[in-house]
Design a protein around this motif. Structure first.
Motif, PDB file in Angstrom:
ATOM      1  N   LYS A 129       0.746  -1.229  -0.192  1.00 29.30           N
ATOM      2  CA  LYS A 129      -0.071  -0.033  -0.055  1.00 29.30           C
ATOM      3  C   LYS A 129       0.718   1.213   0.075  1.00 29.30           C
ATOM      4  O   LYS A 129       0.560   2.190  -0.646  1.00 29.30           O
ATOM      5  N   LYS A 130       1.750   1.349   1.005  1.00 29.08           N
ATOM      6  CA  LYS A 130       2.697   2.366   1.151  1.00 29.08           C
ATOM      7  C   LYS A 130       3.373   3.015  -0.215  1.00 29.08           C
ATOM      8  O   LYS A 130       3.434   3.988  -0.775  1.00 29.08           O
ATOM      9  N   LYS A 131       4.122   1.776  -0.923  1.00 27.09           N
ATOM     10  CA  LYS A 131       4.937   2.038  -2.043  1.00 27.09           C
ATOM     11  C   LYS A 131       3.833   2.595  -3.425  1.00 27.09           C
ATOM     12  O   LYS A 131       4.262   3.491  -3.977  1.00 27.09           O
ATOM     13  N   SER A 132       2.647   1.982  -3.094  1.00 24.89           N
ATOM     14  CA  SER A 132       1.617   2.166  -4.309  1.00 24.89           C
ATOM     15  C   SER A 132       1.373   3.471  -4.199  1.00 24.89           C
ATOM     16  O   SER A 132       1.122   4.312  -5.136  1.00 24.89           O
ATOM     17  N   LEU A 133       0.732   4.012  -3.074  1.00 26.90           N
ATOM     18  CA  LEU A 133       0.177   5.445  -2.854  1.00 26.90           C
ATOM     19  C   LEU A 133       1.330   6.494  -3.254  1.00 26.90           C
ATOM     20  O   LEU A 133       0.975   7.405  -3.696  1.00 26.90           O
ATOM     21  N   SER A 134       2.527   6.157  -2.874  1.00 31.79           N
ATOM     22  CA  SER A 134       3.689   7.088  -3.196  1.00 31.79           C
ATOM     23  C   SER A 134       4.098   7.250  -4.509  1.00 31.79           C
ATOM     24  O   SER A 134       4.116   8.312  -5.092  1.00 31.79           O
ATOM     25  N   LEU A 135       3.868   6.166  -5.132  1.00 39.47           N
ATOM     26  CA  LEU A 135       3.770   6.281  -6.716  1.00 39.47           C
ATOM     27  C   LEU A 135       2.859   7.067  -7.425  1.00 39.47           C
ATOM     28  O   LEU A 135       3.035   7.817  -8.441  1.00 39.47           O
ATOM     29  N   VAL A 177       2.810  10.684  -9.664  1.00 37.55           N
ATOM     30  CA  VAL A 177       2.037  10.988 -10.740  1.00 37.55           C
ATOM     31  C   VAL A 177       1.216  11.980 -10.933  1.00 37.55           C
ATOM     32  O   VAL A 177       1.128  12.815 -11.726  1.00 37.55           O
ATOM     33  N   LEU A 178       0.386  12.050  -9.841  1.00 32.44           N
ATOM     34  CA  LEU A 178      -0.411  13.101  -9.469  1.00 32.44           C
ATOM     35  C   LEU A 178       0.316  14.601  -9.729  1.00 32.44           C
ATOM     36  O   LEU A 178      -0.254  15.662 -10.161  1.00 32.44           O
ATOM     37  N   GLU A 179       1.532  14.708  -9.234  1.00 35.82           N
ATOM     38  CA  GLU A 179       2.374  15.837  -9.218  1.00 35.82           C
ATOM     39  C   GLU A 179       2.551  16.357 -10.637  1.00 35.82           C
ATOM     40  O   GLU A 179       2.730  17.515 -11.184  1.00 35.82           O
ATOM     41  N   LEU A 180       2.698  15.435 -11.361  1.00 36.19           N
ATOM     42  CA  LEU A 180       3.010  15.548 -13.089  1.00 36.19           C
ATOM     43  C   LEU A 180       1.898  15.793 -13.897  1.00 36.19           C
ATOM     44  O   LEU A 180       1.949  16.146 -14.978  1.00 36.19           O
ATOM     45  N   SER A 181       0.759  15.405 -13.335  1.00 37.83           N
ATOM     46  CA  SER A 181      -0.526  15.386 -14.176  1.00 37.83           C
ATOM     47  C   SER A 181      -0.893  16.738 -14.236  1.00 37.83           C
ATOM     48  O   SER A 181      -1.209  17.610 -13.232  1.00 37.83           O
ATOM     49  N   LEU A 211     -11.414  26.413 -10.231  1.00 41.01           N
ATOM     50  CA  LEU A 211     -10.428  25.684  -9.816  1.00 41.01           C
ATOM     51  C   LEU A 211      -9.119  26.209 -10.581  1.00 41.01           C
ATOM     52  O   LEU A 211      -9.052  26.226 -11.728  1.00 41.01           O
ATOM     53  N   VAL A 212      -8.053  26.616  -9.818  1.00 39.61           N
ATOM     54  CA  VAL A 212      -6.828  27.040 -10.341  1.00 39.61           C
ATOM     55  C   VAL A 212      -5.769  26.380  -9.717  1.00 39.61           C
ATOM     56  O   VAL A 212      -5.691  26.080  -8.735  1.00 39.61           O
ATOM     57  N   VAL A 213      -4.908  25.509 -10.799  1.00 38.16           N
ATOM     58  CA  VAL A 213      -3.790  24.999 -10.176  1.00 38.16           C
ATOM     59  C   VAL A 213      -2.537  25.554 -10.466  1.00 38.16           C
ATOM     60  O   VAL A 213      -2.112  25.665 -11.661  1.00 38.16           O
ATOM     61  N   ILE A 214      -1.497  25.881  -9.656  1.00 36.71           N
ATOM     62  CA  ILE A 214      -0.441  26.673  -9.667  1.00 36.71           C
ATOM     63  C   ILE A 214       0.841  25.585  -9.319  1.00 36.71           C
ATOM     64  O   ILE A 214       0.981  25.659  -8.037  1.00 36.71           O
ATOM     65  N   SER A 215       1.612  25.037  -9.982  1.00 28.91           N
ATOM     66  CA  SER A 215       2.813  24.207  -9.576  1.00 28.91           C
ATOM     67  C   SER A 215       4.141  24.533 -10.011  1.00 28.91           C
ATOM     68  O   SER A 215       4.070  25.316 -10.964  1.00 28.91           O
ATOM     69  N   PHE A 216       5.100  24.375  -9.006  1.00 27.84           N
ATOM     70  CA  PHE A 216       6.484  24.758  -9.155  1.00 27.84           C
ATOM     71  C   PHE A 216       7.259  23.816  -9.089  1.00 27.84           C
ATOM     72  O   PHE A 216       7.288  22.655  -8.386  1.00 27.84           O
ATOM     73  N   LEU A 217       8.287  23.408 -10.306  1.00 25.89           N
ATOM     74  CA  LEU A 217       9.528  22.249 -10.282  1.00 25.89           C
ATOM     75  C   LEU A 217      10.541  23.206 -10.578  1.00 25.89           C
ATOM     76  O   LEU A 217      10.718  23.934 -11.459  1.00 25.89           O
ATOM     77  N   GLU A 218      11.438  22.869  -9.696  1.00 29.39           N
ATOM     78  CA  GLU A 218      13.065  23.188 -10.028  1.00 29.39           C
ATOM     79  C   GLU A 218      13.651  21.967 -10.368  1.00 29.39           C
ATOM     80  O   GLU A 218      14.004  21.154  -9.834  1.00 29.39           O
ATOM     81  N   THR A 219      14.385  21.906 -11.643  1.00 28.76           N
ATOM     82  CA  THR A 219      15.349  20.989 -12.101  1.00 28.76           C
ATOM     83  C   THR A 219      16.545  21.544 -12.448  1.00 28.76           C
ATOM     84  O   THR A 219      16.766  22.128 -13.606  1.00 28.76           O
ATOM     85  N   LYS A 220      17.746  21.050 -12.040  1.00 31.68           N
ATOM     86  CA  LYS A 220      19.146  21.628 -12.308  1.00 31.68           C
ATOM     87  C   LYS A 220      19.104  23.031 -12.529  1.00 31.68           C
ATOM     88  O   LYS A 220      19.644  23.348 -13.562  1.00 31.68           O
ATOM     89  N   PRO A 230      -7.172  16.839 -16.870  1.00 28.46           N
ATOM     90  CA  PRO A 230      -8.365  16.217 -16.340  1.00 28.46           C
ATOM     91  C   PRO A 230      -8.305  14.594 -16.021  1.00 28.46           C
ATOM     92  O   PRO A 230      -8.607  14.044 -15.385  1.00 28.46           O
ATOM     93  N   LYS A 231      -8.109  14.204 -17.270  1.00 21.47           N
ATOM     94  CA  LYS A 231      -8.106  12.620 -17.696  1.00 21.47           C
ATOM     95  C   LYS A 231      -7.176  11.947 -16.764  1.00 21.47           C
ATOM     96  O   LYS A 231      -7.299  11.055 -16.166  1.00 21.47           O
ATOM     97  N   ASP A 232      -5.774  12.573 -16.849  1.00 25.53           N
ATOM     98  CA  ASP A 232      -4.801  11.887 -16.132  1.00 25.53           C
ATOM     99  C   ASP A 232      -5.102  12.088 -14.707  1.00 25.53           C
ATOM    100  O   ASP A 232      -4.859  11.143 -13.883  1.00 25.53           O
TER     101      ASP A 232
END
Length: 550
Positions: A127-133, A137-141, A488-497, A144-146
């Protein structure tokens, strides 16, 4: 019961422009066979096609085609109940993605493989590993379909562990998103699972209605595999409500599908369901003992490929770091390209001067905005406030009341304009100021969701870059409030390198993109700091913007 769900997020990825039309048509043909298999032949023919395609892609070092083929092979193995093979392919694919970070559409591949691994760990009782994965995915989606598919998978994980309330919470989020989804099977999937959960929580009438509606949709598109889940849910529903005749009828239909697609795991599930429906006490006792043994075997199995990968990946990174350090020591300086160096230096100087000029112009704009803000606050707003006090001291009449209301409205407008162009504290509490800005648009009509802002190391960005981020997001939110009617408004921040990516999306009325003053201002600001901003919107499809800053 097996989880019948796949997040097919990149059906056409991996196609090269050099492919013939015939090759592309074949790829689409077999992708659809995996997505919507009508019989066992569809599944096996697809496996053969993608297996041969994978070998060719590996010989040519064609990473996108390789990953695309690996995903469909892993998905087919999952559908056939070959979990170990499915897991090995997915983990190998993640290794390829980590080793080659510049692969086009890498985010889509990551979402798909993480989602598939989440389903595999669901089957392994982890359960723990499944929810973590799934949360990864939710962070990257971003569509609406994803998101609906991931919420559905999260719900299935909670359901498997009999936490029906949390399962319903996740499914309710998925169901709310179905209004913005065109895919019939995704909608049917969510409705079927929500109906089953409702029946478990004593809401039997609504549960049966949703399950029957989902089966009708699946029959309409003639999707054999997904109908299996509808029949098993209906069988369990009728068994729980005391209708053994209809329970057995639906269980037999599920078993017929399992026989048709020749899946060992489906046969096992269907036979297990038929045994559960049996009134023979010895058969029932056997089922309980057998289920207990199978569960114990799954829980004690610790040789999962991804868990091994988590540790081996750390060792690989350490070894890679040592090799790079050794290579760096053994490098020699090449001094025979002076002419090329002069050209490069000239180009760098040109870019530097152009960038400096753009930043100087942007700083002048910011200073001008701040000065105007102070003037509006000190000269206009204060004078209006003084007039309001004088009016309060006059005798009451209807004309006076109306004038006071108008002055009051004018005062708040002046204050809002002042606040909009006020000086931002970018040295001490920029993160707090940014969160406060976004939360200020969170009200009863609009829900603003913020992701990842606390993970960004804002100290690493210049003051002008931070001011630009603040002003651009402010402009997007003002535009949303004025025109979009978004709930509904979604604002996401991602820092890579050292690179910052900000994604803005809302579910408003959308529009045809025409760069008026608002959008043009945001584009000019971002370009002035050598960033990029792209817009995407259609009528009734919401509005999206993606900002990239180095």
């Amino acid at each position: 019961m097996k989880q019948i769900l796949f997040s097919f997020l990149f059906l056409c990825l991996g196609l090269s422009s050099c492919f013939s039309q015939q090759a592309q048509d074949s790829l689409y043909f077999y992708q659809n066979k995996v997505l919507y298999p009508k019989n066992a032949t569809d599944v096996f023919q697809s496996y053969k096609f993608f297996n041969e395609r994978l070998k060719k892609a590996e010989l040519k070092s064609d990473k996108p085609s390789q990953l695309n083929s690996m995903y469909y092979l892993s998905s087919i193995n999952y559908k056939l109940g070959a979990y170990d093979e499915s897991e090995q392919i997915s983990v190998k694919a993640i290794g390829v993605l980590n080793k080659h970070s510049t692969i086009p559409n890498s985010i889509h591949y990551q979402k798909s493989f993480y989602n598939l691994l989440g389903m595999l760990y669901y089957e392994q009782q982890n359960k723990k590993k499944s929810l973590s994965l799934y949360n990864k995915v939710l962070e990257l989606s971003v569509n609406p379909k994803d998101s609906a598919i991931v919420y559905n998978n999260i719900s299935n994980t909670y359901k498997k562990h009999n936490d029906f309330n949390k399962a319903k919470q996740a499914l309710s989020k998925a169901y709310d998103l179905t209004k913005r989804i065109d895919d019939t099977l995704t909608i049917a999937l969510v409705m079927d699972n929500l109906g089953f959960i409702n029946s478990k929580l004593s809401n039997t009438d609504d549960g049966l209605r949703l399950m029957k509606q989902a089966l009708k949709m699946r029959n309409f598109v003639k999707d054999t595999v997904s109908k299996y889940k509808s029949y098993t849910h209906l069988a369990q529903y009728y068994f729980n409500t005391g209708n053994s005749s209809l329970a057995k009828e639906n269980a037999l239909k599920a078993f017929e599908i399992a026989e048709k697609i020749k899946s060992a795991s489906y046969r096992q599930d269907a036979l297990g369901l038929l045994i559960t429906l049996s009134e023979d006490p010895y058969v029932t006792q056997y089922k309980k003992v057998n289920d207990s043994i199978n569960k114990a075997e799954k829980e004690t199995k610790n040789k999962f490929a991804l868990l091994k990968y988590d540790y081996s990946n750390f060792e690989k990174k350490l070894l890679l770091s040592q090799l790079q350090e050794q290579k760096q020591k053994s490098k020699t300086v090449i001094a025979s390209v002076v002419a090329i160096g002069v050209v490069l230096l000239s180009l760098i100087l040109y870019v530097f001067l152009k960038t400096k000029h753009n930043k100087d112009k942007l700083l002048q704009v910011v200073e001008t905005e701040s000065r105007i803000s102070n003037q509006v606050h000190d000269e206009i707003a204060n004078e209006v406030f003084q007039v309001m006090i004088k009016f309060d001291n006059q005798e009451e009449n209807s004309q006076k009341s109306k004038l006071i209301k108008e002055l009051n409205s004018l005062y708040y407008k002046a204050r809002d304009i002042s606040k909009q162009h006020s000086v931002i504290d970018v040295k001490n509490s920029f993160e707090d100021s940014l969160i406060e800005l976004m939360n200020s648009y969170n009200d009863t009509d609009t829900n603003v969701i913020i992701k990842g802002v606390k993970d960004i190391v804002w100290k690493g960005y210049s003051e002008i870059n931070k001011i630009t981020v603040y002003k651009v997001l402010q402009e997007l939110l003002i535009n949303m409030k004025k025109h979009s009617k978004a709930s509904l408004v979604v604002i996401s921040f991602l820092e890579t390198k050292g690179k910052l990516e900000i994604k803005y999306s809302d579910n408003g009325v959308g529009c045809t993109i025409k760069k008026g003053n608002g959008l043009e201002n945001t584009e000019n600001r971002i370009q002035a700091i050598n960033g990029t901003i792209t817009f995407e919107s259609k009528e009734n499809k919401g509005f999206k913007a993606i900002i990239n800053i180095s």
